[in-house]
Write a protein that holds these residues in place. Structure first.
Motif, short mmCIF file in Angstrom:
data_model
loop_
_atom_site.label_atom_id
_atom_site.label_comp_id
_atom_site.label_asym_id
_atom_site.label_seq_id
_atom_site.Cartn_x
_atom_site.Cartn_y
_atom_site.Cartn_z
N PHE A 19 44.50 56.12 59.54
CA PHE A 19 44.97 57.37 58.80
C PHE A 19 45.20 58.29 59.46
O PHE A 19 46.20 58.88 59.25
N ARG A 20 44.05 58.64 60.19
CA ARG A 20 45.65 60.49 60.57
C ARG A 20 46.24 60.10 61.19
O ARG A 20 47.33 61.02 61.24
N GLN A 21 46.34 59.18 61.93
CA GLN A 21 47.81 59.01 63.65
C GLN A 21 48.94 58.87 61.18
O GLN A 21 50.13 58.64 62.12
N VAL A 22 48.59 57.91 60.51
CA VAL A 22 49.74 57.78 59.46
C VAL A 22 49.75 58.74 58.94
O VAL A 22 51.01 59.74 59.08
N ARG A 23 49.55 60.22 58.58
CA ARG A 23 49.02 61.49 58.27
C ARG A 23 50.09 62.37 59.06
O ARG A 23 50.95 63.18 58.66
N ASP A 24 49.59 62.47 60.39
CA ASP A 24 50.14 63.22 61.08
C ASP A 24 51.61 63.38 61.34
O ASP A 24 52.59 63.51 61.49
N ALA A 25 52.07 61.75 61.57
CA ALA A 25 53.55 60.75 61.71
C ALA A 25 54.18 61.53 60.57
O ALA A 25 55.14 61.78 60.59
N MET A 26 53.62 61.51 59.41
CA MET A 26 54.51 61.16 57.96
C MET A 26 54.70 63.31 57.81
O MET A 26 56.22 63.92 57.77
N TRP A 27 53.33 63.90 58.54
CA TRP A 27 53.51 65.62 58.24
C TRP A 27 54.70 66.03 59.66
O TRP A 27 55.90 67.05 59.37
N ALA A 28 54.61 65.52 60.28
CA ALA A 28 56.03 65.45 61.72
C ALA A 28 57.15 65.30 61.54
O ALA A 28 58.80 65.90 61.28
N GLN A 29 57.40 63.62 60.50
CA GLN A 29 58.70 63.72 60.65
C GLN A 29 59.13 64.47 58.70
O GLN A 29 60.57 65.11 59.40
N MET A 30 57.84 64.77 58.12
CA MET A 30 58.51 66.41 57.12
C MET A 30 59.72 66.79 58.57
O MET A 30 60.00 67.58 57.28
N GLU A 31 58.42 67.33 58.79
CA GLU A 31 58.82 68.90 59.43
C GLU A 31 60.25 68.35 60.38
O GLU A 31 61.09 69.92 60.55
N ARG A 32 60.94 67.22 60.95
CA ARG A 32 62.05 67.03 61.14
C ARG A 32 63.22 66.77 60.67
O ARG A 32 64.10 67.72 61.10
N GLU A 33 63.20 65.96 59.36
CA GLU A 33 63.70 65.73 58.36
C GLU A 33 64.07 67.45 57.01
O GLU A 33 65.31 68.11 57.50
N LEU A 34 63.15 68.77 57.57
CA LEU A 34 63.56 69.85 57.13
C LEU A 34 64.23 70.75 57.24
O LEU A 34 64.86 71.26 57.52
N ALA A 35 63.78 70.51 58.91
CA ALA A 35 64.59 71.40 60.39
C ALA A 35 65.94 70.55 60.34
O ALA A 35 67.16 71.49 60.15
N GLN A 36 66.35 69.35 60.11
CA GLN A 36 68.06 69.39 60.30
C GLN A 36 68.68 69.28 59.06
O GLN A 36 69.68 69.61 59.10
N ALA A 37 67.79 69.50 58.01
CA ALA A 37 68.83 70.23 56.54
C ALA A 37 69.16 71.83 56.96
O ALA A 37 68.99 72.07 55.59
N GLY A 38 68.17 72.46 57.42
CA GLY A 38 68.27 73.72 58.07
C GLY A 38 67.29 74.24 56.92
O GLY A 38 67.92 75.69 56.71
#
Length: 152
Positions: A19-38
């Motif tokens: 559960f923790r790994q899934v949560r952490d991966a979702m958060w990290a991917q969201m931050e990458r996605e936000l950064a890629q969108a500027g």
């Protein structure tokens, strides 16, 4: 099913870690996605804007949604307010309380960052059929509810 002995770990002992790994991966991917969108936003800032897109909220509600303490939420709101994305307005029914809402700029950015969230959720669920997705949500909600029952 065999009962684990003190030297034999329970076969489901990795559930919390998963559960923790899934949560952490979702958060990290969201931050990458936000950064890629500027967008220079953290996951907690995204969650806060998401809550405010639904409607006005108080600091305590937002802190709970973003899993932050109220002091950390106040600092997060300071940053969002300095960027013109949120505004704090005195609660007409309680002078001590503040209601936070999205500004025009906050509403405009929400339209774009909501799409970032959709892309991350779609990536996380890729390869799963609609029925698998529905079942996953049902099972996770059941696990959450099982652990949230008071007095158990």
């Amino acid at each position: 099913m065999t009962t684990p002995t003190p030297t034999q770990p329970c076969s489901t002992s990795n559930l919390g870690l998963l559960f923790r790994q899934v949560r952490d991966a979702m958060w990290a991917q969201m931050e990458r996605e936000l950064a890629q969108a500027g967008h220079d936003l953290t996951f907690s800032q995204f969650i806060t804007l998401k809550e405010l897109a639904i409607g006005t909220a108080g600091v305590t509600e937002l802190a709970r949604a973003a899993q932050l303490n109220p002091g950390a939420m106040t600092r997060l709101l300071d940053k969002l307010e300095s960027r013109g994305l949120v505004a704090r307005v005195a609660d007409p029914d309680d002078r001590r309380a503040l209601n936070i809402h999205l500004t025009e700029a906050g509403t405009a950015i929400w339209a774009d960052i909501d799409q970032c969230g959709r892309r991350v959720r779609e990536r996380a669920m890729s390869g799963l059929s609609d029925s698998d997705r529905e079942q996953l949500y049902r099972l996770l909600e059941q696990v959450r509810d099982n652990l949230s029952l008071s007095g158990s």
